[in-house]
Design a protein around this motif. Sequence first.
Motif, PDB file in Angstrom:
ATOM      1  N   VAL A 105       0.703  -1.344  -0.207  1.00  0.00           N
ATOM      2  CA  VAL A 105       0.049   0.045  -0.018  1.00  0.00           C
ATOM      3  C   VAL A 105       0.849   1.200  -0.047  1.00  0.00           C
ATOM      4  O   VAL A 105       0.647   1.936  -0.687  1.00  0.00           O
ATOM      5  CB  VAL A 105      -1.040  -0.033   1.256  1.00  0.00           C
ATOM      6  CG1 VAL A 105      -2.000   1.434   1.264  1.00  0.00           C
ATOM      7  CG2 VAL A 105      -1.861  -1.115   1.277  1.00  0.00           C
ATOM      8  N   ILE A 106       1.808   1.252   0.856  1.00  0.00           N
ATOM      9  CA  ILE A 106       2.625   2.631   1.275  1.00  0.00           C
ATOM     10  C   ILE A 106       3.750   2.674  -0.007  1.00  0.00           C
ATOM     11  O   ILE A 106       3.987   3.699  -0.518  1.00  0.00           O
ATOM     12  CB  ILE A 106       3.446   2.616   2.464  1.00  0.00           C
ATOM     13  CG1 ILE A 106       2.311   2.434   3.408  1.00  0.00           C
ATOM     14  CG2 ILE A 106       4.180   3.766   2.710  1.00  0.00           C
ATOM     15  CD1 ILE A 106       1.368   3.305   3.729  1.00  0.00           C
ATOM     16  N   ILE A 123       6.444   3.686   9.937  1.00  0.00           N
ATOM     17  CA  ILE A 123       5.338   2.852   9.256  1.00  0.00           C
ATOM     18  C   ILE A 123       3.823   3.162   9.942  1.00  0.00           C
ATOM     19  O   ILE A 123       2.874   3.454   9.182  1.00  0.00           O
ATOM     20  CB  ILE A 123       5.568   1.289   9.558  1.00  0.00           C
ATOM     21  CG1 ILE A 123       6.562   0.684   8.768  1.00  0.00           C
ATOM     22  CG2 ILE A 123       4.317   0.468   9.205  1.00  0.00           C
ATOM     23  CD1 ILE A 123       7.183  -0.548   9.115  1.00  0.00           C
ATOM     24  N   LYS A 124       3.816   3.375  11.109  1.00  0.00           N
ATOM     25  CA  LYS A 124       2.477   3.839  11.806  1.00  0.00           C
ATOM     26  C   LYS A 124       1.828   5.401  11.196  1.00  0.00           C
ATOM     27  O   LYS A 124       0.894   5.310  10.570  1.00  0.00           O
ATOM     28  CB  LYS A 124       2.680   4.153  13.336  1.00  0.00           C
ATOM     29  CG  LYS A 124       1.210   4.220  13.888  1.00  0.00           C
ATOM     30  CD  LYS A 124       1.580   4.491  15.564  1.00  0.00           C
ATOM     31  CE  LYS A 124       0.378   4.815  16.155  1.00  0.00           C
ATOM     32  NZ  LYS A 124       0.193   4.928  17.718  1.00  0.00           N
ATOM     33  N   PRO A 129      -3.241   7.219   7.713  1.00  0.00           N
ATOM     34  CA  PRO A 129      -4.149   7.925   6.889  1.00  0.00           C
ATOM     35  C   PRO A 129      -5.044   6.755   6.050  1.00  0.00           C
ATOM     36  O   PRO A 129      -6.227   7.187   5.458  1.00  0.00           O
ATOM     37  CB  PRO A 129      -3.328   8.618   5.746  1.00  0.00           C
ATOM     38  CG  PRO A 129      -2.279   8.845   6.458  1.00  0.00           C
ATOM     39  CD  PRO A 129      -1.891   7.638   7.334  1.00  0.00           C
ATOM     40  N   TYR A 130      -4.634   5.796   5.875  1.00  0.00           N
ATOM     41  CA  TYR A 130      -5.515   4.607   5.279  1.00  0.00           C
ATOM     42  C   TYR A 130      -6.727   4.159   6.178  1.00  0.00           C
ATOM     43  O   TYR A 130      -7.289   3.093   5.763  1.00  0.00           O
ATOM     44  CB  TYR A 130      -4.577   3.550   4.499  1.00  0.00           C
ATOM     45  CG  TYR A 130      -3.790   4.212   3.501  1.00  0.00           C
ATOM     46  CD1 TYR A 130      -4.320   4.076   2.102  1.00  0.00           C
ATOM     47  CD2 TYR A 130      -2.513   4.786   3.911  1.00  0.00           C
ATOM     48  CE1 TYR A 130      -3.475   4.662   1.296  1.00  0.00           C
ATOM     49  CE2 TYR A 130      -1.669   5.249   2.718  1.00  0.00           C
ATOM     50  CZ  TYR A 130      -2.209   5.108   1.666  1.00  0.00           C
ATOM     51  OH  TYR A 130      -1.375   5.597   0.502  1.00  0.00           O
ATOM     52  N   ALA A 133     -10.654   6.939  11.588  1.00  0.00           N
ATOM     53  CA  ALA A 133     -10.267   8.084  12.499  1.00  0.00           C
ATOM     54  C   ALA A 133     -10.258   7.133  14.011  1.00  0.00           C
ATOM     55  O   ALA A 133      -9.547   7.713  14.794  1.00  0.00           O
ATOM     56  CB  ALA A 133     -11.223   9.266  12.493  1.00  0.00           C
ATOM     57  N   THR A 134     -10.902   6.075  14.009  1.00  0.00           N
ATOM     58  CA  THR A 134     -11.225   5.473  15.414  1.00  0.00           C
ATOM     59  C   THR A 134     -10.140   4.580  15.643  1.00  0.00           C
ATOM     60  O   THR A 134      -9.758   3.979  16.662  1.00  0.00           O
ATOM     61  CB  THR A 134     -12.519   4.760  15.717  1.00  0.00           C
ATOM     62  OG1 THR A 134     -12.676   3.832  14.400  1.00  0.00           O
ATOM     63  CG2 THR A 134     -13.373   5.605  15.522  1.00  0.00           C
ATOM     64  N   GLU A 135      -9.088   4.407  14.632  1.00  0.00           N
ATOM     65  CA  GLU A 135      -8.197   3.243  14.648  1.00  0.00           C
ATOM     66  C   GLU A 135      -6.903   3.884  15.101  1.00  0.00           C
ATOM     67  O   GLU A 135      -6.533   4.869  15.020  1.00  0.00           O
ATOM     68  CB  GLU A 135      -7.701   2.623  13.409  1.00  0.00           C
ATOM     69  CG  GLU A 135      -9.003   1.471  13.153  1.00  0.00           C
ATOM     70  CD  GLU A 135      -9.095   0.088  13.933  1.00  0.00           C
ATOM     71  OE1 GLU A 135      -8.055   0.140  14.662  1.00  0.00           O
ATOM     72  OE2 GLU A 135      -9.843  -0.477  13.807  1.00  0.00           O
ATOM     73  N   ASN A 136      -6.140   3.117  16.203  1.00  0.00           N
ATOM     74  CA  ASN A 136      -4.879   3.623  16.682  1.00  0.00           C
ATOM     75  C   ASN A 136      -3.841   2.075  16.355  1.00  0.00           C
ATOM     76  O   ASN A 136      -3.704   1.463  17.365  1.00  0.00           O
ATOM     77  CB  ASN A 136      -4.722   3.926  18.056  1.00  0.00           C
ATOM     78  CG  ASN A 136      -3.444   4.190  18.563  1.00  0.00           C
ATOM     79  OD1 ASN A 136      -2.636   4.718  17.699  1.00  0.00           O
ATOM     80  ND2 ASN A 136      -3.539   4.069  19.773  1.00  0.00           N
ATOM     81  N   PRO A 137      -3.313   1.953  15.283  1.00  0.00           N
ATOM     82  CA  PRO A 137      -2.661   0.827  14.701  1.00  0.00           C
ATOM     83  C   PRO A 137      -1.245   0.522  15.682  1.00  0.00           C
ATOM     84  O   PRO A 137      -0.852   1.563  16.335  1.00  0.00           O
ATOM     85  CB  PRO A 137      -2.070   1.072  13.270  1.00  0.00           C
ATOM     86  CG  PRO A 137      -2.172   2.668  13.318  1.00  0.00           C
ATOM     87  CD  PRO A 137      -3.211   3.028  14.276  1.00  0.00           C
TER      88      PRO A 137
END
Length: 266
Positions: A105-106, A123-124, A129-130, A133-137
């Motif tokens: 992807v990147i 990487i984070k 951006p993909y 908004a609720t995700e915190n990988p």
Amino acid sequence: MKKNFLFVALAASVMLLNSCGSSKDVPYFQNIDQVKYNTTSELYDAKIMPKDILTITVSTTDPKAATPFNLTISEPLSITGRVSTSGGTLQTYLVDNNGDIVYPVIGTLHVKGMTVRECEALIKSKITPYLSATENPVVTVKMANFKVSVLGEVARPNTFTVSTGKITVLEALAQAGDMTIYGKRDNVTVIREDSEGKKTFHQMDLRDANIINDPYFYLQQNDVVYVEPNTVKTRNAAIGTSTTLTFSAVSILISISSLVVNILRK
């Protein structure tokens, strides 16, 4: 007979004296009470270099969101450090000579010279951006092929894989069963190739407790630690070889002499 006995006894005494080294050459850290310790609070972290193999795992609250970043391969390959998942074995990433990896992807990411923590942060920042908004990988990066080699006067010369990405020269020697009594404590060589391909040879004196402040105290991936044999071992090896040759030559001469004597008697 008495002369032969004296000769053997004298030879044994000489060899015994030659094999006895000074006890001051054996202990490590002989001046430990005089060491000025490095007071830096930073912990050592290995840096990513070309030819490193990385495993990269992305975790999210929604498993499907992380799927594009956790590529798997259907057939497991025999590379140490691969991470198995229910969907197969995670794809690993080879750092090329420019210090780059190609990440899904990147695209191309330049990771040479980074610690694994810095690589995780990079990487984070790229994948956020993909995601919603609720995700915190959570990104986890590991070096899959961090290894060092120890050879020379040690109990078990070998190449050792380091799962933690952090190892000191003392820990590497411990992995190899420590130095033998014939190893030179004052001349342990670390052979290192940097990220540009330049090789360096660095000598360390393990009798000096100041090695804990030595920049080579912490080993890097693919370092080679060589323990040189001392003069006693070298001398004994030479004596052993020459003695074997001498006895072989004497045995041949005795056999020929006995044959000649037997012929002349007839």
